[in-house]
Design a protein around this motif. Structure first.
Motif, short mmCIF file in Angstrom:
data_model
loop_
_atom_site.label_atom_id
_atom_site.label_comp_id
_atom_site.label_asym_id
_atom_site.label_seq_id
_atom_site.Cartn_x
_atom_site.Cartn_y
_atom_site.Cartn_z
N GLY A 42 79.68 -51.11 76.77
CA GLY A 42 79.58 -49.74 77.25
C GLY A 42 80.86 -49.01 76.89
N ILE A 43 81.35 -48.19 77.82
CA ILE A 43 82.66 -47.56 77.60
C ILE A 43 83.68 -48.09 78.61
CG2 ILE A 43 81.70 -45.50 76.52
CD1 ILE A 43 82.22 -44.02 79.22
N LYS A 44 83.37 -49.23 79.18
CA LYS A 44 84.23 -49.85 80.19
C LYS A 44 85.19 -50.89 79.60
CE LYS A 44 85.17 -50.94 84.58
NZ LYS A 44 85.89 -50.02 85.43
N THR A 45 84.68 -51.72 78.66
CA THR A 45 85.48 -52.84 78.17
C THR A 45 85.49 -52.86 76.64
OG1 THR A 45 84.76 -54.07 80.13
CG2 THR A 45 85.84 -55.33 78.39
N PHE A 46 86.68 -53.02 76.09
CA PHE A 46 86.88 -53.02 74.64
C PHE A 46 87.72 -54.23 74.27
CE2 PHE A 46 86.24 -48.78 76.12
CZ PHE A 46 85.53 -48.12 75.12
N TYR A 47 87.41 -54.85 73.14
CA TYR A 47 88.14 -56.03 72.67
C TYR A 47 88.74 -55.74 71.30
CZ TYR A 47 85.50 -58.39 76.33
OH TYR A 47 84.95 -58.76 77.54
N PHE A 48 90.04 -56.01 71.17
CA PHE A 48 90.77 -55.82 69.92
C PHE A 48 91.43 -57.14 69.53
CE2 PHE A 48 90.88 -51.81 72.21
CZ PHE A 48 90.67 -50.84 71.24
N THR A 49 91.70 -57.32 68.24
CA THR A 49 92.47 -58.47 67.78
C THR A 49 93.91 -58.03 67.55
OG1 THR A 49 92.08 -58.07 65.44
CG2 THR A 49 90.49 -59.46 66.57
N THR A 50 94.83 -58.96 67.74
CA THR A 50 96.24 -58.69 67.41
C THR A 50 97.01 -59.99 67.32
OG1 THR A 50 98.07 -57.16 67.87
CG2 THR A 50 97.20 -58.42 69.75
N ASN A 51 98.26 -59.88 66.93
CA ASN A 51 99.13 -61.05 66.84
C ASN A 51 99.77 -61.33 68.19
OD1 ASN A 51 99.29 -59.61 64.00
ND2 ASN A 51 99.56 -61.80 63.70
N THR A 52 99.70 -62.57 68.61
CA THR A 52 100.29 -62.99 69.88
C THR A 52 101.78 -62.70 69.90
OG1 THR A 52 98.65 -64.77 69.90
CG2 THR A 52 100.42 -64.94 71.49
N SER A 53 102.42 -62.79 68.73
CA SER A 53 103.86 -62.59 68.64
C SER A 53 104.27 -61.11 68.60
CB SER A 53 104.39 -63.28 67.37
OG SER A 53 103.76 -62.71 66.22
N ILE A 97 85.10 -62.58 69.02
CA ILE A 97 85.30 -61.42 68.16
C ILE A 97 85.82 -61.78 66.76
CG2 ILE A 97 85.60 -59.87 70.12
CD1 ILE A 97 88.61 -59.82 69.47
N TRP A 98 85.87 -63.06 66.44
CA TRP A 98 86.33 -63.51 65.13
C TRP A 98 85.36 -63.03 64.05
CZ3 TRP A 98 90.70 -65.60 63.34
CH2 TRP A 98 90.69 -66.14 62.05
N LYS A 99 85.90 -62.61 62.90
CA LYS A 99 85.07 -62.19 61.76
C LYS A 99 85.52 -62.92 60.50
CE LYS A 99 83.74 -57.52 63.02
NZ LYS A 99 83.75 -56.11 62.61
N ASP A 100 84.57 -63.10 59.59
CA ASP A 100 84.93 -63.65 58.29
C ASP A 100 86.01 -62.78 57.68
OD1 ASP A 100 83.02 -65.64 58.50
OD2 ASP A 100 81.51 -64.56 57.34
N GLY A 101 86.99 -63.39 57.09
CA GLY A 101 88.08 -62.64 56.49
C GLY A 101 89.30 -62.53 57.39
N ASP A 102 89.16 -62.90 58.66
CA ASP A 102 90.30 -62.81 59.57
C ASP A 102 91.42 -63.78 59.20
OD1 ASP A 102 89.32 -60.72 61.03
OD2 ASP A 102 88.68 -61.92 62.75
N TYR A 105 94.76 -62.48 58.16
CA TYR A 105 95.77 -62.15 59.17
C TYR A 105 96.20 -63.38 59.97
CZ TYR A 105 93.67 -57.62 58.17
OH TYR A 105 93.18 -56.52 57.54
N TYR A 106 95.26 -64.30 60.17
CA TYR A 106 95.49 -65.49 60.98
C TYR A 106 95.11 -66.71 60.14
CZ TYR A 106 94.99 -61.53 64.10
OH TYR A 106 95.10 -60.29 64.67
N PRO A 107 96.04 -67.20 59.30
CA PRO A 107 95.72 -68.24 58.31
C PRO A 107 95.22 -69.56 58.90
CG PRO A 107 98.05 -67.57 58.17
CD PRO A 107 97.39 -66.73 59.21
N GLN A 108 95.53 -69.84 60.16
CA GLN A 108 95.08 -71.10 60.76
C GLN A 108 93.68 -70.97 61.37
OE1 GLN A 108 98.10 -73.10 63.17
NE2 GLN A 108 99.66 -71.87 62.17
N GLY A 109 93.06 -69.83 61.19
CA GLY A 109 91.70 -69.65 61.71
C GLY A 109 91.69 -69.24 63.17
N VAL A 110 90.53 -69.42 63.77
CA VAL A 110 90.31 -68.96 65.14
C VAL A 110 91.25 -69.63 66.15
CG1 VAL A 110 88.48 -70.56 65.81
CG2 VAL A 110 88.46 -68.23 66.71
N THR A 111 91.78 -70.78 65.81
CA THR A 111 92.71 -71.46 66.72
C THR A 111 94.18 -71.14 66.42
OG1 THR A 111 92.72 -73.43 65.33
CG2 THR A 111 91.10 -73.37 67.13
N ASP A 112 94.42 -70.22 65.50
CA ASP A 112 95.79 -69.84 65.15
C ASP A 112 96.52 -69.38 66.42
OD1 ASP A 112 98.13 -68.45 64.19
OD2 ASP A 112 97.13 -68.22 62.26
N PRO A 113 97.68 -69.96 66.72
CA PRO A 113 98.41 -69.58 67.93
C PRO A 113 98.92 -68.13 67.90
CG PRO A 113 99.67 -71.18 66.66
CD PRO A 113 98.34 -71.06 66.01
#
Length: 138
Positions: A42-53, A97-102, A105-113
């Protein structure tokens, strides 16, 4: 606005850039352009990707208050949502929210710290269109 969720949701879904703000250590807002949210509830919750660091993640951990903004520069319209951000590092959230091609940005994949999810939860907002502003609750 007759149907806030429909009007605002449709508007946001058509944007290809989003702006997200955090509060720094001195209490000043910091705004950054980002890709659109990966997922919306809806317009309540949004998910973004970013670097933990990233600086932004440390700011949200210190102060979760935030806003997100979307604009249409052609017709000079915009919507701001105020709320809070949670930094999610659990595997389920990251996979959601993982997508092909990520790996670009995150070379270790979905488990990239250095990969995490920003979950923004809105509480209210303000919409500007046709020389008129209107506040709304979410």
């Amino acid at each position: 606005m007759r149907d806030v969720e429909k009007t605002i949701g449709n508007f946001i879904e058509k944007r290809n850039v989003s702006f997200i703000s955090s509060i720094d250590e001195q209490g000043f807002p910091n705004t950054k352009a980002m890709l659109p949210p990966r997922k919306m509830e809806g317009i309540k919750t949004f998910y973004f990707t970013t670097n933990t660091s990233s600086m932004r993640v440390s700011q949200y951990r210190e102060c979760p208050n935030a806003c997100i903004y979307f604009c249409d520069t052609r017709f000079y319209r915009g919507v701001m949502l105020r709320g809070t951000v949670e930094v999610l590092e659990d595997e389920e959230s990251k996979k959601m929210i993982w997508k092909d091609g990520d790996t670009m940005y995150y070379p270790q994949g979905v488990t990239d710290p250095d990969y995490c999810v920003l979950k923004f939860t809105a509480k209210d907002g303000r919409y500007y269109s046709n020389f008129h502003s209107e506040s709304f609750e979410v």
